[in-house]
Motif scaffolding. Structure first.
Motif, PDB file in Angstrom:
ATOM      1  N   SER A   1      51.521  21.524 -27.288  1.00 17.04           N
ATOM      2  CA  SER A   1      50.799  21.717 -28.542  1.00 17.04           C
ATOM      3  C   SER A   1      51.189  20.662 -29.576  1.00 17.04           C
ATOM      4  O   SER A   1      50.328  20.147 -30.298  1.00 17.04           O
ATOM      5  N   PHE A   2      52.471  20.318 -29.633  1.00 17.13           N
ATOM      6  CA  PHE A   2      52.906  19.303 -30.590  1.00 17.13           C
ATOM      7  C   PHE A   2      52.349  17.929 -30.234  1.00 17.13           C
ATOM      8  O   PHE A   2      51.977  17.156 -31.123  1.00 17.13           O
ATOM      9  N   ALA A   3      52.288  17.605 -28.944  1.00 17.55           N
ATOM     10  CA  ALA A   3      51.691  16.328 -28.531  1.00 17.55           C
ATOM     11  C   ALA A   3      50.200  16.308 -28.864  1.00 17.55           C
ATOM     12  O   ALA A   3      49.661  15.278 -29.285  1.00 17.55           O
ATOM     13  N   LEU A   4      49.540  17.451 -28.701  1.00 18.69           N
ATOM     14  CA  LEU A   4      48.121  17.539 -29.047  1.00 18.69           C
ATOM     15  C   LEU A   4      47.918  17.390 -30.555  1.00 18.69           C
ATOM     16  O   LEU A   4      46.937  16.779 -31.000  1.00 18.69           O
ATOM     17  N   GLN A   5      48.853  17.906 -31.324  1.00 18.86           N
ATOM     18  CA  GLN A   5      48.785  17.739 -32.778  1.00 18.86           C
ATOM     19  C   GLN A   5      48.835  16.264 -33.152  1.00 18.86           C
ATOM     20  O   GLN A   5      48.071  15.795 -34.013  1.00 18.86           O
ATOM     21  N   GLN A   6      49.714  15.506 -32.495  1.00 19.64           N
ATOM     22  CA  GLN A   6      49.818  14.079 -32.788  1.00 19.64           C
ATOM     23  C   GLN A   6      48.572  13.318 -32.348  1.00 19.64           C
ATOM     24  O   GLN A   6      48.171  12.345 -32.985  1.00 19.64           O
ATOM     25  N   LEU A   7      47.929  13.775 -31.258  1.00 19.77           N
ATOM     26  CA  LEU A   7      46.678  13.144 -30.831  1.00 19.77           C
ATOM     27  C   LEU A   7      45.586  13.369 -31.872  1.00 19.77           C
ATOM     28  O   LEU A   7      44.831  12.441 -32.198  1.00 19.77           O
ATOM     29  N   GLN A   8      45.505  14.577 -32.413  1.00 22.66           N
ATOM     30  CA  GLN A   8      44.510  14.852 -33.443  1.00 22.66           C
ATOM     31  C   GLN A   8      44.780  14.020 -34.692  1.00 22.66           C
ATOM     32  O   GLN A   8      43.847  13.531 -35.337  1.00 22.66           O
ATOM     33  N   GLN A   9      46.052  13.845 -35.019  1.00 27.90           N
ATOM     34  CA  GLN A   9      46.391  13.023 -36.177  1.00 27.90           C
ATOM     35  C   GLN A   9      46.002  11.570 -35.943  1.00 27.90           C
ATOM     36  O   GLN A   9      45.516  10.883 -36.850  1.00 27.90           O
ATOM     37  N   LEU A  10      46.193  11.097 -34.705  1.00 28.78           N
ATOM     38  CA  LEU A  10      45.816   9.720 -34.386  1.00 28.78           C
ATOM     39  C   LEU A  10      44.314   9.519 -34.526  1.00 28.78           C
ATOM     40  O   LEU A  10      43.867   8.426 -34.909  1.00 28.78           O
ATOM     41  N   MET A  11      43.519  10.548 -34.241  1.00 31.91           N
ATOM     42  CA  MET A  11      42.065  10.427 -34.343  1.00 31.91           C
ATOM     43  C   MET A  11      41.641  10.073 -35.771  1.00 31.91           C
ATOM     44  O   MET A  11      40.722   9.284 -35.985  1.00 31.91           O
ATOM     45  N   PHE A  12      42.322  10.655 -36.756  1.00 26.46           N
ATOM     46  CA  PHE A  12      42.040  10.300 -38.153  1.00 26.46           C
ATOM     47  C   PHE A  12      42.405   8.831 -38.403  1.00 26.46           C
ATOM     48  O   PHE A  12      41.660   8.096 -39.058  1.00 26.46           O
ATOM     49  N   SER A  13      43.539   8.409 -37.872  1.00 29.04           N
ATOM     50  CA  SER A  13      43.989   7.037 -38.084  1.00 29.04           C
ATOM     51  C   SER A  13      43.064   6.030 -37.405  1.00 29.04           C
ATOM     52  O   SER A  13      42.885   4.916 -37.896  1.00 29.04           O
ATOM     53  N   MET A  14      42.480   6.419 -36.262  1.00 34.06           N
ATOM     54  CA  MET A  14      41.616   5.492 -35.527  1.00 34.06           C
ATOM     55  C   MET A  14      40.384   5.109 -36.341  1.00 34.06           C
ATOM     56  O   MET A  14      39.879   3.990 -36.214  1.00 34.06           O
ATOM     57  N   ILE A  15      39.912   6.012 -37.171  1.00 43.10           N
ATOM     58  CA  ILE A  15      38.756   5.692 -38.027  1.00 43.10           C
ATOM     59  C   ILE A  15      39.109   4.521 -38.938  1.00 43.10           C
ATOM     60  O   ILE A  15      38.345   3.567 -39.088  1.00 43.10           O
ATOM     61  N   VAL A  16      40.295   4.585 -39.540  1.00 43.86           N
ATOM     62  CA  VAL A  16      40.753   3.502 -40.413  1.00 43.86           C
ATOM     63  C   VAL A  16      40.975   2.232 -39.597  1.00 43.86           C
ATOM     64  O   VAL A  16      40.651   1.120 -40.041  1.00 43.86           O
ATOM     65  N   LEU A  17      41.505   2.378 -38.392  1.00 43.07           N
ATOM     66  CA  LEU A  17      41.752   1.226 -37.540  1.00 43.07           C
ATOM     67  C   LEU A  17      40.447   0.516 -37.184  1.00 43.07           C
ATOM     68  O   LEU A  17      40.379  -0.723 -37.181  1.00 43.07           O
ATOM     69  N   PHE A  18      39.407   1.276 -36.907  1.00 44.78           N
ATOM     70  CA  PHE A  18      38.104   0.675 -36.607  1.00 44.78           C
ATOM     71  C   PHE A  18      37.572  -0.121 -37.796  1.00 44.78           C
ATOM     72  O   PHE A  18      37.008  -1.208 -37.635  1.00 44.78           O
ATOM     73  N   VAL A  19      37.770   0.424 -39.000  1.00 46.74           N
ATOM     74  CA  VAL A  19      37.306  -0.260 -40.205  1.00 46.74           C
ATOM     75  C   VAL A  19      38.068  -1.574 -40.395  1.00 46.74           C
ATOM     76  O   VAL A  19      37.479  -2.618 -40.715  1.00 46.74           O
ATOM     77  N   ILE A  20      39.388  -1.524 -40.177  1.00 45.48           N
ATOM     78  CA  ILE A  20      40.205  -2.733 -40.333  1.00 45.48           C
ATOM     79  C   ILE A  20      39.794  -3.792 -39.301  1.00 45.48           C
ATOM     80  O   ILE A  20      39.659  -4.980 -39.617  1.00 45.48           O
ATOM     81  N   ALA A  21      39.582  -3.370 -38.064  1.00 43.14           N
ATOM     82  CA  ALA A  21      39.175  -4.311 -37.019  1.00 43.14           C
ATOM     83  C   ALA A  21      37.844  -4.969 -37.360  1.00 43.14           C
ATOM     84  O   ALA A  21      37.684  -6.192 -37.222  1.00 43.14           O
ATOM     85  N   ALA A  22      36.892  -4.165 -37.824  1.00 42.03           N
ATOM     86  CA  ALA A  22      35.584  -4.717 -38.193  1.00 42.03           C
ATOM     87  C   ALA A  22      35.700  -5.649 -39.388  1.00 42.03           C
ATOM     88  O   ALA A  22      35.010  -6.679 -39.467  1.00 42.03           O
ATOM     89  N   ALA A  23      36.592  -5.313 -40.339  1.00 43.58           N
ATOM     90  CA  ALA A  23      36.761  -6.145 -41.527  1.00 43.58           C
ATOM     91  C   ALA A  23      37.302  -7.531 -41.175  1.00 43.58           C
ATOM     92  O   ALA A  23      37.064  -8.501 -41.907  1.00 43.58           O
ATOM     93  N   PHE A  24      38.006  -7.634 -40.050  1.00 41.66           N
ATOM     94  CA  PHE A  24      38.559  -8.925 -39.636  1.00 41.66           C
ATOM     95  C   PHE A  24      37.804  -9.523 -38.442  1.00 41.66           C
ATOM     96  O   PHE A  24      38.355 -10.327 -37.692  1.00 41.66           O
ATOM     97  N   GLY A  25      36.553  -9.113 -38.281  1.00 43.97           N
ATOM     98  CA  GLY A  25      35.673  -9.788 -37.334  1.00 43.97           C
ATOM     99  C   GLY A  25      35.564  -9.197 -35.957  1.00 43.97           C
ATOM    100  O   GLY A  25      34.877  -9.765 -35.098  1.00 43.97           O
ATOM    101  N   SER A  26      36.212  -8.072 -35.689  1.00 42.73           N
ATOM    102  CA  SER A  26      36.094  -7.423 -34.373  1.00 42.73           C
ATOM    103  C   SER A  26      35.129  -6.251 -34.504  1.00 42.73           C
ATOM    104  O   SER A  26      35.517  -5.149 -34.886  1.00 42.73           O
ATOM    105  N   TYR A  27      33.883  -6.516 -34.173  1.00 41.98           N
ATOM    106  CA  TYR A  27      32.839  -5.505 -34.379  1.00 41.98           C
ATOM    107  C   TYR A  27      32.695  -4.623 -33.140  1.00 41.98           C
ATOM    108  O   TYR A  27      33.100  -4.999 -32.032  1.00 41.98           O
ATOM    109  N   PRO A  28      32.128  -3.427 -33.318  1.00 41.27           N
ATOM    110  CA  PRO A  28      31.981  -2.493 -32.190  1.00 41.27           C
ATOM    111  C   PRO A  28      31.258  -3.130 -31.009  1.00 41.27           C
ATOM    112  O   PRO A  28      30.256  -3.826 -31.172  1.00 41.27           O
ATOM    113  N   SER A  29      31.800  -2.898 -29.821  1.00 40.23           N
ATOM    114  CA  SER A  29      31.208  -3.419 -28.587  1.00 40.23           C
ATOM    115  C   SER A  29      31.550  -2.451 -27.459  1.00 40.23           C
ATOM    116  O   SER A  29      32.280  -1.478 -27.645  1.00 40.23           O
TER     117      SER A  29
END
Length: 309
Positions: free
Chosen positions: A153-181
């Motif tokens: 359950s604790f590992a699953l909690q950290q996975l859910q937390q990472l999902m929120f962070s991934m949204i920000v990570l996608f934005v940062i990647a796109a901001a520096f030229g790595s667009y969705p593919s």
């Protein structure tokens, strides 16, 4: 049965018990009794754990919600914490120590942020696993359930937390030229393998931490050493140019580096396959299976001892 006493009265005696002479083990077998808290077989344990899947999910969500309930920014800290860490590492390693040499700025910044986010997924899973049993003794002693539910359950909690962070990570990647593919889809199997690896590691640490609470004080130093040796802030091949090749191989094939590099390769356009070790997907699968199976069996072996003493 009856017999006549010395005064002529008739005394009635109880017939002999059919259980007379049976050992405790024989009595338990006769009436279908089992030892309270005894460890079930491995297959039965897996079945019980699957039966608690709704509890595992609900418990992880409750822990995630309560984690920052006292902070004014609340759940925003799920994203702010790794971002602030990345900013500090960029200041020290990127600007002062030039750890990003050999990479363009458009590559290094998402490279660094990805490394911080992905490594923190493993780090927080391990740290929460250490306290999974020792920090929840009241629950362990009050209720009967597969104890593996807690570290999972604790590992699953950290996975859910990472999902929120991934949204920000996608934005940062796109901001520096790595667009969705289409390559971004590789993030899904990479994170799935890392989650299995984290669960196995969390189970191992949960058993160790249940008997050695001081382990929680030692693990931050272990995790910091692991982080510096996994290429979170720098490219291992570039940084170790001129050093014996086996050193770079050892560092690149460590599981934290493998999962980070797979997600970097999937996410960042300028981070090509030349930065990955050979057979990287096989290595990622091997680490996940090895840690997942070994961790689960190792934790199950001590199932009846958790919360005792």
């Amino acid at each position: 049965m009856s017999e006549t006493t010395h005064d002529g009265a008739i005394a009635v005696t109880a017939p002999p018990s059919p259980d007379e002479g049976l050992s405790p083990a024989e009595l338990a077998a006769k009436y279908g009794l089992s030892v309270s808290g005894a460890r079930p077989g491995l297959a039965e344990y897996v079945r019980q754990l699957w039966g608690r899947r709704h509890f595992i999910l609900a418990f992880s969500q409750a822990k995630l919600t309560a984690q920052y309930s006292q902070a004014k920014l609340g759940q925003l800290w799920q994203v702010a914490t790794p971002l602030l860490n990345a900013a500090v590492y960029f200041l020290i390693f990127g600007l002062i120590l030039n750890a990003g040499r050999g990479m363009e700025k458009e590559v290094y910044i998402p490279f660094l942020v990805t490394g911080v986010f992905v490594f923190m997924f493993t780090q927080t899973s391990v740290m929460s696993g250490v306290r999974a049993i020792s920090g929840n003794l009241g629950l362990v002693r009050a209720l009967h359930f597969p104890r593996a539910s807690l570290p999972v359950s604790f590992a699953l909690q950290q996975l859910q937390q990472l999902m929120f962070s991934m949204i920000v990570l996608f934005v940062i990647a796109a901001a520096f030229g790595s667009y969705p593919s289409l390559s971004w889809l590789l993030i899904v199997p990479a994170l799935a393998l890392q989650f299995v690896f984290n669960v196995g590691l969390s189970l191992i640490m949960a058993r160790l931490g249940s008997k050695t609470p001081d382990l929680a004080q030692l693990m931050p130093f272990v995790m910091r050493t692991w982080m510096y040796g996994s290429g979170v802030m720098f490219s291992i091949p570039i940084m170790l140019q001129g050093k014996p090749a086996w050193i770079a191989d050892v560092l690149m094939y460590n599981p934290a580096a493998i999962y980070m590099d797979l997600i970097r390769f999937a996410l960042i356009d300028g981070y090509g396959s030349e930065n990955l070790p050979s057979h990287v997907w096989f290595a990622a699968l091997l680490w996940a299976v090895l840690a997942g199976v070994a961790g689960f069996v190792y934790f199950w072996k001590a199932e009846e001892r958790y919360g005792r003493g």
